[in-house]
Design a protein around this motif. Sequence first.
Motif, mmCIF file in Angstrom:
data_model
loop_
_atom_site.group_PDB
_atom_site.id
_atom_site.type_symbol
_atom_site.label_atom_id
_atom_site.label_comp_id
_atom_site.label_asym_id
_atom_site.label_seq_id
_atom_site.Cartn_x
_atom_site.Cartn_y
_atom_site.Cartn_z
ATOM 1 N N LEU A 4 10.138 90.782 -14.020
ATOM 2 C CA LEU A 4 11.263 91.521 -14.618
ATOM 3 C C LEU A 4 12.570 90.717 -14.521
ATOM 4 O O LEU A 4 13.381 90.742 -15.450
ATOM 5 N N VAL A 5 12.758 90.008 -13.413
ATOM 6 C CA VAL A 5 13.974 89.182 -13.302
ATOM 7 C C VAL A 5 13.991 88.166 -14.456
ATOM 8 O O VAL A 5 15.012 88.012 -15.143
ATOM 9 N N SER A 6 12.859 87.509 -14.706
ATOM 10 C CA SER A 6 12.812 86.518 -15.797
ATOM 11 C C SER A 6 13.059 87.196 -17.144
ATOM 12 O O SER A 6 13.836 86.697 -17.966
ATOM 13 N N ARG A 7 12.382 88.330 -17.348
ATOM 14 C CA ARG A 7 12.553 89.006 -18.648
ATOM 15 C C ARG A 7 13.987 89.446 -18.858
ATOM 16 O O ARG A 7 14.568 89.276 -19.920
ATOM 17 N N LEU A 8 14.582 90.017 -17.797
ATOM 18 C CA LEU A 8 15.962 90.499 -17.932
ATOM 19 C C LEU A 8 16.941 89.335 -18.127
ATOM 20 O O LEU A 8 17.934 89.462 -18.858
ATOM 21 N N THR A 9 16.640 88.199 -17.486
ATOM 22 C CA THR A 9 17.510 87.028 -17.666
ATOM 23 C C THR A 9 17.497 86.623 -19.140
ATOM 24 O O THR A 9 18.554 86.384 -19.747
ATOM 25 N N GLU A 10 16.293 86.565 -19.715
ATOM 26 C CA GLU A 10 16.162 86.231 -21.139
ATOM 27 C C GLU A 10 16.882 87.240 -22.022
ATOM 28 O O GLU A 10 17.647 86.889 -22.911
ATOM 29 N N MET A 11 16.614 88.514 -21.730
ATOM 30 C CA MET A 11 17.214 89.587 -22.547
ATOM 31 C C MET A 11 18.738 89.541 -22.432
ATOM 32 O O MET A 11 19.470 89.725 -23.414
ATOM 33 N N GLY A 12 19.227 89.271 -21.213
ATOM 34 C CA GLY A 12 20.665 89.214 -20.970
ATOM 35 C C GLY A 12 21.303 88.085 -21.743
ATOM 36 O O GLY A 12 22.401 88.232 -22.314
ATOM 37 N N LYS A 13 20.587 86.938 -21.799
ATOM 38 C CA LYS A 13 21.106 85.770 -22.521
ATOM 39 C C LYS A 13 21.242 86.124 -24.006
ATOM 40 O O LYS A 13 22.249 85.833 -24.647
ATOM 41 N N LYS A 14 20.178 86.736 -24.530
ATOM 42 C CA LYS A 14 20.156 87.084 -25.958
ATOM 43 C C LYS A 14 21.238 88.106 -26.289
ATOM 44 O O LYS A 14 21.934 87.997 -27.288
ATOM 45 N N GLN A 70 17.952 115.922 -19.197
ATOM 46 C CA GLN A 70 16.812 116.752 -18.808
ATOM 47 C C GLN A 70 15.529 116.281 -19.472
ATOM 48 O O GLN A 70 15.494 115.933 -20.631
ATOM 49 N N GLY A 71 14.475 116.209 -18.705
ATOM 50 C CA GLY A 71 13.148 115.839 -19.218
ATOM 51 C C GLY A 71 12.154 116.272 -18.174
ATOM 52 O O GLY A 71 12.456 117.154 -17.361
ATOM 53 N N PHE A 72 10.975 115.649 -18.142
ATOM 54 C CA PHE A 72 10.010 115.945 -17.091
ATOM 55 C C PHE A 72 10.675 115.662 -15.744
ATOM 56 O O PHE A 72 10.568 116.423 -14.790
ATOM 57 N N VAL A 73 11.389 114.511 -15.677
ATOM 58 C CA VAL A 73 12.330 114.287 -14.578
ATOM 59 C C VAL A 73 13.689 114.050 -15.226
ATOM 60 O O VAL A 73 13.752 113.689 -16.382
ATOM 61 N N ALA A 74 14.781 114.260 -14.465
ATOM 62 C CA ALA A 74 16.107 114.107 -15.063
ATOM 63 C C ALA A 74 16.496 112.632 -15.056
ATOM 64 O O ALA A 74 17.016 112.118 -14.072
ATOM 65 N N GLY A 75 16.211 111.923 -16.156
ATOM 66 C CA GLY A 75 16.490 110.482 -16.233
ATOM 67 C C GLY A 75 17.921 110.189 -16.637
ATOM 68 O O GLY A 75 18.738 111.100 -16.812
ATOM 69 N N THR A 76 18.246 108.888 -16.767
ATOM 70 C CA THR A 76 19.583 108.516 -17.251
ATOM 71 C C THR A 76 19.585 108.690 -18.757
ATOM 72 O O THR A 76 18.536 108.650 -19.396
ATOM 73 N N GLY A 77 20.765 108.821 -19.342
ATOM 74 C CA GLY A 77 20.869 108.752 -20.793
ATOM 75 C C GLY A 77 20.805 107.273 -21.175
ATOM 76 O O GLY A 77 20.753 106.404 -20.305
ATOM 77 N N PRO A 78 20.831 106.960 -22.482
ATOM 78 C CA PRO A 78 20.821 105.551 -22.892
ATOM 79 C C PRO A 78 22.088 104.856 -22.393
ATOM 80 O O PRO A 78 23.174 105.420 -22.466
ATOM 81 N N PHE A 79 21.955 103.642 -21.857
ATOM 82 C CA PHE A 79 23.147 102.861 -21.473
ATOM 83 C C PHE A 79 22.822 101.371 -21.477
ATOM 84 O O PHE A 79 21.657 100.984 -21.388
ATOM 85 N N LYS A 80 23.904 100.584 -21.618
ATOM 86 C CA LYS A 80 23.720 99.129 -21.673
ATOM 87 C C LYS A 80 24.420 98.470 -20.511
ATOM 88 O O LYS A 80 25.410 98.998 -19.986
ATOM 89 N N ALA A 81 23.920 97.298 -20.119
ATOM 90 C CA ALA A 81 24.605 96.517 -19.085
ATOM 91 C C ALA A 81 24.541 95.045 -19.473
ATOM 92 O O ALA A 81 23.525 94.587 -20.014
ATOM 93 N N VAL A 82 25.630 94.342 -19.211
ATOM 94 C CA VAL A 82 25.604 92.887 -19.368
ATOM 95 C C VAL A 82 24.832 92.359 -18.168
ATOM 96 O O VAL A 82 25.116 92.743 -17.029
ATOM 97 N N VAL A 83 23.818 91.535 -18.419
ATOM 98 C CA VAL A 83 22.977 91.037 -17.328
ATOM 99 C C VAL A 83 23.197 89.533 -17.169
ATOM 100 O O VAL A 83 23.024 88.769 -18.122
ATOM 101 N N GLU A 84 23.611 89.119 -15.978
ATOM 102 C CA GLU A 84 23.854 87.684 -15.735
ATOM 103 C C GLU A 84 23.018 87.216 -14.552
ATOM 104 O O GLU A 84 22.949 87.912 -13.531
ATOM 105 N N PRO A 85 22.392 86.025 -14.664
ATOM 106 C CA PRO A 85 21.702 85.490 -13.486
ATOM 107 C C PRO A 85 22.745 85.124 -12.430
ATOM 108 O O PRO A 85 23.851 84.680 -12.775
ATOM 109 N N ARG A 86 22.438 85.317 -11.149
ATOM 110 C CA ARG A 86 23.427 85.013 -10.103
ATOM 111 C C ARG A 86 23.444 83.543 -9.743
ATOM 112 O O ARG A 86 24.407 83.050 -9.177
ATOM 113 N N PHE A 87 22.346 82.854 -9.997
ATOM 114 C CA PHE A 87 22.334 81.409 -9.712
ATOM 115 C C PHE A 87 21.234 80.736 -10.512
ATOM 116 O O PHE A 87 20.399 81.421 -11.124
#
Length: 500
Positions: A172-182, A483-500
Amino acid sequence: MQQGSWDKVELSIQFHAMWLIAVLILVLALLIFAYADTKKPHDFPPGPKCLPFIGCYLEFKKLMKQHKFMYRTLNIYHEKYGPIIGLRLGRRFLISVSGKDAVQEGLSREEFDGRQRSFMVDHRTMGVRRGVIFTDGEEWKEQRRFALRNLRDLGLGKRSMESMIREEALELVSRLTEMGKKAGSEGVQMEKVYTIPVLSSLWTILSGQRYSQEDEKLKKFTGLVTTLSRLITSAGIETVEEHKKTKSDGEPRDFIDTYLDEMKKRDGEASYFSGLYEKFSFKNVWSSEGQLIAICDDLFGAGTETTSYTLAFGVLFLLHHPDVQAKIHEELDRVIGRDRFPTLDDKPNLPYLNAVIYEIRRCCNIVPMTVPHRCVRDTEFRGYTIPKEASIIFNLWSLYMDRDYWGDPHVFRPERFLVPDESGGWKLKDEPSWLLTFGLGQRRCLGEPLARASLYVFFSVISHGLRFKNPPGCPLPSTEGVQGFVAGTGPFKAVVEPRF
Ligand code: HEM
């Protein structure tokens, strides 16, 4: 007028009078019944007034519309009537229990360990009650014990489990790094990013197979679980079939093999029919694969969204509290360094990170109430009589938000779980019994060890590798659940940056 005509008139009057009396008796009976129907059973917990036939359904529906969430609606009543309240919705009784003492006591009472039947839930197993979440009685006890014992033997709560989860977290770290770059400053859509990795680790434990997070089969299955298609899924059936073809008796590779071995021991090959209905028929618990698939379905259903949404909430809180994220990074750099990722062995040395996980669990509130329990016999509880068959909901949210205990329950403040240690640093407090995230008693979360390990491994590895920021110019996302089967987050975005 002639005598005959008088007779006819008299008869007609008598006939109409009889009808009138019958109608009057009926109306009176209805009125008496309606009046009696507004009465509650003796020593029933306090609650809103009952209207005949519908109870307090209309008022409850109106409040639900206003407050959106059931636990909040029930809380309105708790404020008015106290920690144990009783409602009648239509013909059914609903009891809600709030506050630490009452919730702890109630969850420990064996009389409240039942579950209500539900057409929707039974529908997935062709009208018969199977699985572990929605069953009760001896069958539930046996199946729960079997699942717990064998999942433990297969690594649940053990070190070997860590490596499975870790593999997912690193991918997931690798995937998120890629997604964050894009995505750049636009930000990555975050609310669902943990679903596939969490499901994948569960899948590995149950089926012994690991798929890449990009695998189409896994994605398809994730879709089924997240849309809560709680049917016997084609993926589940396929996997059981594969296991039957490739397994060696007495040498279980995973949960499915273990279960198939047990079935054979109990019932021989009798259930291996060819037609779908027979194959997944539910005449005898151990005589078909139906119960096995229902348990797997329950584990995926109960384990995927709960864990993945808690982790998604974790990112959301970090966007709101960059100071908390900076402290996590400082601790990780100081204790782990940048040459390796954290492991379970590092857990005792990361008090701040652990305190943040506690605070995420407390504030995210994904399971504000337990699944409804069922009272199996008339029961005396804290001075009230809880009638047999009443549904009972334990309000866990009331513990997380108790002002007397927490002081500032609405503030996200991980420091509440820390105390200064002898060396001038911080030490993690023992987990307070107010943080009842996994329930209590016989119905306590069956996947708790896996959930705890997943939260720690994912959160520590992801925090070590990545930094999250709110996309510039965007308002901070709401911390209120959807509200759902469990109370999840709504849709949201975050800028994702690798730390090193
Ligand atoms: C952060 C993650 C999780 C949270 C907050 C959570 C919370 C809970 C709670 C509060 C209950 C008790 C419900 C009650 O009293 O009716 C429960 C039950 C259950 N959980 Fe979890 N859970 C989590 C993860 C998991 C995982 C990973 C699994 C499976 C591997 C799982 C499987 C179950 C099952 C099967 C039950 C029903 C037990 C029964 O009725 O006997 N949960 N969970």
